[in-house]
Design a protein around this motif. Structure first.
Motif, mmCIF file in Angstrom:
data_model
loop_
_atom_site.group_PDB
_atom_site.id
_atom_site.type_symbol
_atom_site.label_atom_id
_atom_site.label_comp_id
_atom_site.label_asym_id
_atom_site.label_seq_id
_atom_site.Cartn_x
_atom_site.Cartn_y
_atom_site.Cartn_z
ATOM 1 N N GLN A 1 90.754 18.437 -17.131
ATOM 2 C CA GLN A 1 91.423 17.133 -17.160
ATOM 3 C C GLN A 1 90.578 16.080 -16.448
ATOM 4 O OE1 GLN A 1 93.958 16.342 -18.940
ATOM 5 N NE2 GLN A 1 94.474 18.413 -19.594
ATOM 6 N N LEU A 2 89.975 16.437 -15.332
ATOM 7 C CA LEU A 2 89.076 15.512 -14.637
ATOM 8 C C LEU A 2 87.896 15.132 -15.532
ATOM 9 C CD1 LEU A 2 88.988 17.128 -11.077
ATOM 10 C CD2 LEU A 2 89.797 14.818 -11.591
ATOM 11 N N ALA A 3 87.309 16.132 -16.175
ATOM 12 C CA ALA A 3 86.136 15.889 -17.017
ATOM 13 C C ALA A 3 86.478 15.003 -18.207
ATOM 14 C CB ALA A 3 85.563 17.225 -17.495
ATOM 15 N N ARG A 4 87.684 15.157 -18.725
ATOM 16 C CA ARG A 4 88.104 14.366 -19.890
ATOM 17 C C ARG A 4 88.503 12.949 -19.485
ATOM 18 N NH1 ARG A 4 92.318 17.541 -21.866
ATOM 19 N NH2 ARG A 4 90.697 18.945 -22.592
ATOM 20 N N GLN A 5 89.240 12.850 -18.374
ATOM 21 C CA GLN A 5 89.778 11.549 -17.971
ATOM 22 C C GLN A 5 88.745 10.704 -17.225
ATOM 23 O OE1 GLN A 5 93.795 12.077 -16.750
ATOM 24 N NE2 GLN A 5 93.949 10.114 -15.690
ATOM 25 N N PHE A 6 87.808 11.368 -16.547
ATOM 26 C CA PHE A 6 86.771 10.664 -15.788
ATOM 27 C C PHE A 6 85.405 11.236 -16.175
ATOM 28 C CE2 PHE A 6 90.695 10.488 -13.354
ATOM 29 C CZ PHE A 6 90.811 9.136 -13.094
ATOM 30 N N PRO A 7 84.956 10.963 -17.403
ATOM 31 C CA PRO A 7 83.737 11.592 -17.922
ATOM 32 C C PRO A 7 82.453 11.056 -17.294
ATOM 33 C CG PRO A 7 84.590 9.980 -19.490
ATOM 34 C CD PRO A 7 85.623 10.100 -18.405
ATOM 35 N N GLU A 8 82.564 10.005 -16.486
ATOM 36 C CA GLU A 8 81.360 9.439 -15.858
ATOM 37 C C GLU A 8 80.848 10.292 -14.708
ATOM 38 O OE1 GLU A 8 84.912 7.433 -13.799
ATOM 39 O OE2 GLU A 8 84.371 8.192 -15.776
#
Length: 401
Positions: A57-64
């Motif tokens: 979820q972190l990787a998807r929501q905050f891909p930067e």
């Protein structure tokens, strides 16, 4: 692609990120965040699912940002392989096998990779990380080993307490997964409450989509599920209190059977004895090693979900049930009221007549079922992935500022 090929490819990937663009707004941050990935890389249930879901979820929501998952080894499975295929999630293995790596030697790798924040996802962080420039967070799921020491071996209790108390003392921030767990950390470890932030968990997104009837019919046929059933999901151990459901089932509407999904422990023998004594063998179906992809369907086919655990840090199966649109009955005494909300029903974990009465109340009232489904689904939105993921990233940013 085989697991060993995936590992080699992941290890060969560049871990370099431009660290010159750090800012104070969420969109301008480019962080290197490390995680204790032992369970994410090896466990197919429980904390493994929790860890993968959180990082995904972190990787998807905050891909930067770049997310590094540190594990001493990795298991080959579809769930885990798919997890590590994501572009901004990278598996990091030790260059040399060393039993102290997760606790101590990992610090060399964290420094080499330029990790700015390390998140211990389950009760521990590397020793002496507080002596480095790397910020740290530890998630505490529960302190059940202190609340109910009889369920744990002496040496295990000592080890769990040593690691978790050290992590709580030295981490920059503690995340508790419920208010109940926060209260336990304050009580047992004398931690300042201001150091602890409560961030609830969510469940896998697959539970949040209602399946087509054709898919449900296939699942029912595949597992020979009864037409009408009560569902219980969780390890079959004393603390989960399955025996109470068995005792209650004796006076529950005979049209309904009980379906139990969970790993069996030595406690299962006492459950079997109770089933035999009450003559309920034909009313209970035990399932194990169920593919994770089929679990949402098994939930959605149930009439009511029952979870009378003596003590939980949070209770993910309750979240799964509510998202599945299933009326839920749970036990008082820990944090299950936090997970189930005001319209679920709660009984004492030692009162089988009350549990039986509560189950029958739900089974006999379509109007009550409809209300519990509707209001339960409304309540559980507070645990939706974007909500809790944003809370977690805000916590990261506040520490890194």
């Amino acid at each position: 692609m085989k697991a060993d090929s995936k590992i080699k490819n992941k290890k060969a990937e560049s871990t370099e990120l431009d660290q010159s663009s750090f800012g104070l707004s969420a969109l301008s941050f480019k962080f290197k965040i490390g995680f204790d990935g032992k369970r994410a890389a090896n466990n197919l249930t429980g904390l493994g699912n929790y860890s993968r879901s959180l990082i995904e979820q972190l990787a998807r929501q905050f891909p930067e940002n770049k997310y590094f998952v540190y594990s001493p080894k990795v298991k080959s499975s579809k769930q885990i392989d798919t997890f590590f295929e994501q572009e901004n999630i990278q598996l990091k293995l030790p260059s040399k096998s060393n039993f102290l790596w997760r606790s101590l030697n990992i610090l060399k790798d964290l420094k080499h990779d330029g990790i700015q924040l390390f998140h211990g996802l389950s009760h521990e962080i590397p020793f002496s990380i507080q002596k480095t420039e790397i910020k740290s967070i530890v998630t505490i799921h529960d302190l059940i080993f202190l609340r109910f020491p009889k369920y744990y071996k002496f040496i295990d209790r000592k080890l769990y307490k040593w690691k978790s108390q050290s992590a709580c003392n030295h981490a920059d921030k503690i995340i508790a997964i419920s208010e109940k767990t926060k209260a336990d950390i304050v009580k047992f470890y004398k931690i300042n409450p201001k150091k602890i932030e409560v961030i609830y968990q969510t469940c896998d997104d697959s539970f949040k989509t209602f399946l087509d009837q054709s898919v449900l019919d296939k699942i029912r046929l595949n597992y020979k599920l009864p037409e009408k059933y009560i569902l219980n999901v969780g390890t079959i151990e004393e603390r989960k209190n399955l025996k109470l459901i068995v005792q209650a089932l004796k006076t529950v509407n005979e049209d309904y059977k009980l379906v139990v999904i969970g790993k069996q422990t030595p406690y299962f023998k006492s459950v079997e004895d109770e089933i035999e004594k009450l003559g309920l063998k034909n009313r209970i179906l035990f399932l194990k090693n169920i593919p994770f992809a089929d679990l949402p369907g098994i939930y959605q086919l149930a009439t009511v979900f029952v979870y009378p655990s003596f003590y939980e840090g949070f209770g993910i199966p309750i979240i799964e049930a509510l998202y599945s649109g299933i009326p839920t009955i749970a036990a008082t005494g820990s944090c299950l009221e936090e997970a189930g909300g005001p319209t679920s029903i709660y009984i004492s974990p030692v009162d089988s007549p009350s549990l039986s009465s509560a189950i029958n109340q739900v089974l006999e009232s379509p109007a009550l079922q409809a209300e519990m489904k509707r209001k339960g689904l409304e309540f559980v939105q507070k645990f939706d992935s974007p909500v809790v993921t944003k809370q977690l990233m805000d916590c990261y940013i506040n520490i890194l500022r």
